[in-house]
Design a protein around this motif. Structure first.
Motif, short mmCIF file in Angstrom:
data_model
loop_
_atom_site.label_atom_id
_atom_site.label_comp_id
_atom_site.label_asym_id
_atom_site.label_seq_id
_atom_site.Cartn_x
_atom_site.Cartn_y
_atom_site.Cartn_z
N GLN A 157 35.81 33.30 38.96
CA GLN A 157 35.26 34.30 39.87
C GLN A 157 36.37 35.18 40.46
O GLN A 157 36.20 35.83 41.49
CB GLN A 157 34.49 33.64 41.02
CG GLN A 157 33.15 33.02 40.62
CD GLN A 157 33.33 31.70 39.87
OE1 GLN A 157 34.16 30.88 40.26
NE2 GLN A 157 32.56 31.52 38.81
N GLY A 158 37.52 35.13 39.84
CA GLY A 158 38.63 35.94 40.32
C GLY A 158 39.21 35.43 41.62
O GLY A 158 39.73 36.21 42.43
N ARG A 181 39.81 35.33 49.02
CA ARG A 181 40.17 34.99 47.64
C ARG A 181 41.49 34.23 47.70
O ARG A 181 42.28 34.40 48.63
CB ARG A 181 40.38 36.25 46.80
CG ARG A 181 39.15 37.07 46.51
CD ARG A 181 39.53 38.30 45.69
NE ARG A 181 38.41 39.18 45.46
CZ ARG A 181 37.59 39.09 44.41
NH1 ARG A 181 37.78 38.15 43.51
NH2 ARG A 181 36.59 39.95 44.25
N LYS A 214 42.31 35.09 37.47
CA LYS A 214 41.76 34.58 36.22
C LYS A 214 42.87 34.15 35.26
O LYS A 214 42.70 33.21 34.48
CB LYS A 214 40.88 35.63 35.57
CG LYS A 214 39.58 35.89 36.32
CD LYS A 214 38.74 36.96 35.63
CE LYS A 214 37.44 37.19 36.37
NZ LYS A 214 36.61 38.25 35.73
N GLU A 270 41.68 39.95 41.28
CA GLU A 270 40.71 39.26 40.42
C GLU A 270 41.30 38.95 39.05
O GLU A 270 41.17 37.82 38.55
CB GLU A 270 39.45 40.12 40.28
CG GLU A 270 38.37 39.48 39.42
CD GLU A 270 37.12 40.35 39.31
OE1 GLU A 270 36.19 39.93 38.63
OE2 GLU A 270 37.12 41.45 39.91
N ASP A 271 41.96 39.93 38.47
CA ASP A 271 42.54 39.74 37.12
C ASP A 271 43.66 38.70 37.14
O ASP A 271 43.73 37.84 36.26
CB ASP A 271 43.08 41.06 36.59
CG ASP A 271 41.99 42.09 36.36
OD1 ASP A 271 40.82 41.67 36.24
OD2 ASP A 271 42.30 43.30 36.33
N GLU A 316 37.54 34.14 44.05
CA GLU A 316 36.59 34.32 45.15
C GLU A 316 36.11 32.97 45.69
O GLU A 316 35.61 32.13 44.95
CB GLU A 316 35.40 35.14 44.67
CG GLU A 316 34.29 35.31 45.69
CD GLU A 316 34.71 36.18 46.86
OE1 GLU A 316 34.57 35.70 47.99
OE2 GLU A 316 35.18 37.31 46.63
N LYS A 360 45.39 43.89 39.98
CA LYS A 360 44.17 43.47 40.67
C LYS A 360 44.18 41.97 40.94
O LYS A 360 44.54 41.18 40.06
CB LYS A 360 42.94 43.83 39.85
CG LYS A 360 42.68 45.34 39.78
CD LYS A 360 41.38 45.62 39.05
CE LYS A 360 41.09 47.11 39.02
NZ LYS A 360 39.82 47.40 38.30
#
Length: 300
Positions: free
Chosen positions: A196-197, A157, A185, A181-182, A199, A179
């Motif tokens: 996709q955070g 990521r 974004k 992912e958060d 990814e 996180k």
């Protein structure tokens, strides 16, 4: 072995210049009918004496090999139909001999071309059967072709930011428990991956920017790089999710393909050697005459 040879000679037909356009099936059916311009009428027929002929027409046998490969064995009745066709061809050939058609230079050229195709195909098949690559050559070719396919892959990521300060701040927030992912974004400038955070999935090492690849190599799976890396896209925060070595196909899986490739290569080298030793005169092909310009429409 015959199926393997047929497959390979078909590949040679596609790759070798002087066999361009050949068709093993057609050549098989034409192999008994050919002559060179200026030869006698008797030489227009090869002296074929099969032990088990498909048919005999006026004392002349037709070998079973005259049936093209794709028609063996074929659906019910197909072989009878093909045999009838071959009998008709033999009848017409005998009729052509009676009419002395080979005395016509144009007909003799056609027959000579058919014979050239059939005999050159036979020469190609003979070379293939007697010049099999060695086990060492096959293994070396496999190693040569498989080496570029052995690649390191990372699953990762990333978060792309405009400045080093912003990237370091993002790392600090991740280390405090936010996180990945958060945060990707919210902050990443990479529109392709932020949804996709961050990814990126599996990426081969050679496709990654050098600083990113180096950073990932120094991490363990699930570990975040403690410092950002600078790339053409900006300052990147990277996290290594997984790692694997991408392996090439197994040797036995691709061995036949490698053997065919080596045989085609050997055959082309053989043809090149023959050409180098031959005296070849190739007159220039006359250019087509330009078409006359269309007359302009008359003005009213």
């Amino acid at each position: 072995m015959m199926r393997h040879t047929a497959t390979l000679t078909a590949a040679i037909c596609a790759g070798a210049v002087f066999l361009q356009g050949c068709n093993p099936a057609d050549n098989a059916s034409n192999s008994g009918s050919g002559t060179s311009p200026g030869t006698t009428q008797a030489s227009a027929r090869l002296d074929v004496k099969p032990a088990d002929p498909l048919a005999t027409v006026n004392g002349r046998p037709i070998p079973r090999s005259a049936i093209p490969q794709q028609h063996r064995p074929g659906p019910p009745g197909a072989s009878d139909k093909m045999r009838d066709e071959l009998v008709q061809r033999e009848l017409l050939r005998q009729e052509a001999e009676k009419q002395a058609l080979l005395a016509d230079p144009a007909v003799a050229e056609k027959v000579d071309n058919a014979l050239r195709m059939a005999v050159s195909q036979a020469a190609a098949e003979y070379f293939i059967e007697h010049q099999a690559p060695t086990d060492e050559e096959i293994r070396l070719a496999y190693e040569e072709k498989s080496a570029p396919l052995r690649k390191t892959e990372f699953r990762l990521r990333h978060i792309v930011l405009a400045s080093e300060a912003a990237a370091r701040d993002a790392i600090a927030r991740l280390q405090k428990g936010e996180k990945f992912e958060d945060l990707a974004k919210k902050l990443s400038t990479d529109t392709a991956s932020k949804a996709q955070g961050g990814e990126l999935g599996w990426q081969t090492q050679d496709r990654l920017a050098a600083p990113v690849s180096a950073a990932l190599a120094g991490l363990k799976n699930g570990e975040l790089a403690s410092v950002p890396v600078q790339t053409a896209a900006g300052w990147e925060v990277v996290e290594r999710e997984d790692f694997r070595e991408k392996q090439p196909p197994a040797f036995e899986q691709v061995k036949d393909q490698i053997v065919r490739g080596l045989q085609v290569k050997k055959f082309q080298q053989h043809v090149d050697t023959l050409k180098a030793a031959a005296k070849i005169d190739m007159p220039a092909v006359p250019s087509a005459s330009p078409r006359p310009a269309s007359p302009s429409p008359a003005k009213p």
